[in-house]
Motif scaffolding. Structure first.
Motif, PDB file in Angstrom:
ATOM      1  N   THR A 238       0.853  -1.187   0.000  1.00  0.00           N
ATOM      2  CA  THR A 238       0.000   0.000   0.000  1.00  0.00           C
ATOM      3  C   THR A 238       0.891   1.240   0.000  1.00  0.00           C
ATOM      4  O   THR A 238       2.077   1.156   0.335  1.00  0.00           O
ATOM      5  CB  THR A 238      -0.892   0.022   1.252  1.00  0.00           C
ATOM      6  OG1 THR A 238      -0.054   0.205   2.399  1.00  0.00           O
ATOM      7  CG2 THR A 238      -1.723  -1.249   1.378  1.00  0.00           C
ATOM      8  N   PRO A 239       0.329   2.395  -0.341  1.00  0.00           N
ATOM      9  CA  PRO A 239       1.133   3.629  -0.270  1.00  0.00           C
ATOM     10  C   PRO A 239       1.717   3.874   1.119  1.00  0.00           C
ATOM     11  O   PRO A 239       2.861   4.314   1.250  1.00  0.00           O
ATOM     12  CB  PRO A 239       0.133   4.722  -0.659  1.00  0.00           C
ATOM     13  CG  PRO A 239      -0.847   4.024  -1.544  1.00  0.00           C
ATOM     14  CD  PRO A 239      -0.978   2.638  -0.961  1.00  0.00           C
ATOM     15  N   SER A 240       0.965   3.580   2.177  1.00  0.00           N
ATOM     16  CA  SER A 240       1.499   3.799   3.528  1.00  0.00           C
ATOM     17  C   SER A 240       2.639   2.821   3.830  1.00  0.00           C
ATOM     18  O   SER A 240       3.596   3.172   4.527  1.00  0.00           O
ATOM     19  CB  SER A 240       0.398   3.695   4.580  1.00  0.00           C
ATOM     20  OG  SER A 240      -0.200   2.429   4.575  1.00  0.00           O
TER      21      SER A 240
ATOM     22  N   SER B 126       7.586   3.741  17.452  1.00  0.00           N
ATOM     23  CA  SER B 126       7.017   5.022  17.887  1.00  0.00           C
ATOM     24  C   SER B 126       7.729   6.200  17.236  1.00  0.00           C
ATOM     25  O   SER B 126       7.091   7.195  16.877  1.00  0.00           O
ATOM     26  CB  SER B 126       7.023   5.149  19.411  1.00  0.00           C
ATOM     27  OG  SER B 126       8.336   5.022  19.918  1.00  0.00           O
ATOM     28  N   ALA B 127       9.046   6.102  17.048  1.00  0.00           N
ATOM     29  CA  ALA B 127       9.780   7.173  16.363  1.00  0.00           C
ATOM     30  C   ALA B 127       9.351   7.256  14.903  1.00  0.00           C
ATOM     31  O   ALA B 127       9.202   8.355  14.357  1.00  0.00           O
ATOM     32  CB  ALA B 127      11.283   6.926  16.468  1.00  0.00           C
ATOM     33  N   LEU B 128       9.144   6.109  14.274  1.00  0.00           N
ATOM     34  CA  LEU B 128       8.686   6.097  12.885  1.00  0.00           C
ATOM     35  C   LEU B 128       7.275   6.672  12.775  1.00  0.00           C
ATOM     36  O   LEU B 128       6.976   7.433  11.858  1.00  0.00           O
ATOM     37  CB  LEU B 128       8.726   4.675  12.318  1.00  0.00           C
ATOM     38  CG  LEU B 128      10.128   4.079  12.156  1.00  0.00           C
ATOM     39  CD1 LEU B 128      10.032   2.585  11.857  1.00  0.00           C
ATOM     40  CD2 LEU B 128      10.895   4.802  11.065  1.00  0.00           C
ATOM     41  N   ALA B 129       6.406   6.332  13.726  1.00  0.00           N
ATOM     42  CA  ALA B 129       5.034   6.864  13.723  1.00  0.00           C
ATOM     43  C   ALA B 129       5.067   8.384  13.854  1.00  0.00           C
ATOM     44  O   ALA B 129       4.349   9.083  13.137  1.00  0.00           O
ATOM     45  CB  ALA B 129       4.223   6.244  14.862  1.00  0.00           C
ATOM     46  N   ALA B 130       5.907   8.889  14.742  1.00  0.00           N
ATOM     47  CA  ALA B 130       6.007  10.339  14.918  1.00  0.00           C
ATOM     48  C   ALA B 130       6.533  11.003  13.650  1.00  0.00           C
ATOM     49  O   ALA B 130       6.015  12.034  13.215  1.00  0.00           O
ATOM     50  CB  ALA B 130       6.917  10.659  16.107  1.00  0.00           C
ATOM     51  N   ALA B 131       7.548  10.402  13.036  1.00  0.00           N
ATOM     52  CA  ALA B 131       8.126  10.972  11.815  1.00  0.00           C
ATOM     53  C   ALA B 131       7.126  10.948  10.662  1.00  0.00           C
ATOM     54  O   ALA B 131       7.118  11.848   9.826  1.00  0.00           O
ATOM     55  CB  ALA B 131       9.392  10.207  11.425  1.00  0.00           C
TER      56      ALA B 131
ATOM     57  N   VAL C  67       1.595   9.534  12.079  1.00  0.00           N
ATOM     58  CA  VAL C  67       0.475   8.604  12.233  1.00  0.00           C
ATOM     59  C   VAL C  67       0.452   8.073  13.661  1.00  0.00           C
ATOM     60  O   VAL C  67       1.419   8.215  14.412  1.00  0.00           O
ATOM     61  CB  VAL C  67       0.568   7.417  11.231  1.00  0.00           C
ATOM     62  CG1 VAL C  67       0.515   7.910   9.800  1.00  0.00           C
ATOM     63  CG2 VAL C  67       1.817   6.585  11.481  1.00  0.00           C
ATOM     64  N   ARG C  68      -0.654   7.442  14.021  1.00  0.00           N
ATOM     65  CA  ARG C  68      -0.768   6.850  15.356  1.00  0.00           C
ATOM     66  C   ARG C  68       0.163   5.642  15.453  1.00  0.00           C
ATOM     67  O   ARG C  68       0.367   4.921  14.468  1.00  0.00           O
ATOM     68  CB  ARG C  68      -2.201   6.408  15.614  1.00  0.00           C
ATOM     69  CG  ARG C  68      -3.182   7.566  15.700  1.00  0.00           C
ATOM     70  CD  ARG C  68      -4.596   7.137  16.121  1.00  0.00           C
ATOM     71  NE  ARG C  68      -4.827   5.716  16.212  1.00  0.00           N
ATOM     72  CZ  ARG C  68      -5.583   5.012  15.373  1.00  0.00           C
ATOM     73  NH1 ARG C  68      -6.168   5.591  14.361  1.00  0.00           N
ATOM     74  NH2 ARG C  68      -5.742   3.721  15.558  1.00  0.00           N
ATOM     75  N   PRO C  69       0.718   5.396  16.641  1.00  0.00           N
ATOM     76  CA  PRO C  69       1.590   4.222  16.815  1.00  0.00           C
ATOM     77  C   PRO C  69       0.919   2.908  16.403  1.00  0.00           C
ATOM     78  O   PRO C  69       1.570   2.027  15.846  1.00  0.00           O
ATOM     79  CB  PRO C  69       1.920   4.230  18.314  1.00  0.00           C
ATOM     80  CG  PRO C  69       1.810   5.677  18.694  1.00  0.00           C
ATOM     81  CD  PRO C  69       0.681   6.229  17.843  1.00  0.00           C
ATOM     82  N   GLN C  70      -0.400   2.793  16.662  1.00  0.00           N
ATOM     83  CA  GLN C  70      -1.113   1.564  16.290  1.00  0.00           C
ATOM     84  C   GLN C  70      -1.132   1.392  14.769  1.00  0.00           C
ATOM     85  O   GLN C  70      -1.012   0.271  14.267  1.00  0.00           O
ATOM     86  CB  GLN C  70      -2.562   1.592  16.812  1.00  0.00           C
ATOM     87  CG  GLN C  70      -2.668   1.639  18.313  1.00  0.00           C
ATOM     88  CD  GLN C  70      -2.630   3.066  18.873  1.00  0.00           C
ATOM     89  OE1 GLN C  70      -2.169   4.003  18.230  1.00  0.00           O
ATOM     90  NE2 GLN C  70      -3.091   3.217  20.095  1.00  0.00           N
ATOM     91  N   SER C  71      -1.296   2.491  14.034  1.00  0.00           N
ATOM     92  CA  SER C  71      -1.283   2.421  12.571  1.00  0.00           C
ATOM     93  C   SER C  71       0.088   2.002  12.070  1.00  0.00           C
ATOM     94  O   SER C  71       0.210   1.180  11.152  1.00  0.00           O
ATOM     95  CB  SER C  71      -1.660   3.771  11.959  1.00  0.00           C
ATOM     96  OG  SER C  71      -2.962   4.131  12.332  1.00  0.00           O
TER      97      SER C  71
END
Length: 152
Positions: free
Chosen positions: A44-46, A63-68, A71-75
């Protein structure tokens, strides 16, 4: 680009307003087209975006990748799980904190990113060669130098 006038903020020329609008539109289209060129049906694009992010950041926590990525950490966790199933990332314990995991690219993940980068670069080079004259390419180079000042 269409010739529709653009309202500029007070004290700003109309041409600056139009240039800003047109630049956003063109770059959005170009970014979308470049992504389409190397898009692979199994991601997928994400997932592509997260894979590229892991490649840029090296070892990183979810969590660092989610912040960068904003997006939400769960996503991000769901996205990383899919990338792991594809064999594109590896999770390993963080040596500094055993409760966390670090995400890195596998060899397949690195090859995938490099292959996509090469495909996009080749498409853009060919498109510039086929769709523009030599003079137009020189004009584009000059315009890009001007646009580079925006980032400085």
């Amino acid at each position: 680009m269409d010739q529709k006038p653009t309202e500029a903020p007070e004290g700003v020329s109309a041409s600056a307003g139009r240039a800003a609008r047109d630049l956003r539109v063109v770059f959005s289209r170009l970014r979308r087209r470049i992504r389409e060129v190397a898009q692979e049906d199994d991601l997928t694009p994400s997932q592509v975006s997260a894979l590229t992010l892991v490649g840029k950041h090296g070892a990183a926590t979810a969590s660092a990748l989610a912040a960068a990525e904003g997006v939400r950490p769960q996503s991000m966790a769901a996205t990383l799980a899919a990338l792991e199933r594809h064999g594109l990332i590896l999770r390993s314990p963080d040596p500094a904190d055993g409760r966390r995991q670090l995400v890195t690219l596998t060899d397949s993940g690195r090859e995938r990113i490099e292959g996509n980068r090469q495909i996009r670069a080749e498409w853009l080079t060919r498109a510039l060669d086929e769709r523009f004259t030599e003079d137009e390419r020189h004009q584009l180079i000059e315009a890009l130098a001007l646009m580079d000042r925006l980032t400085g």
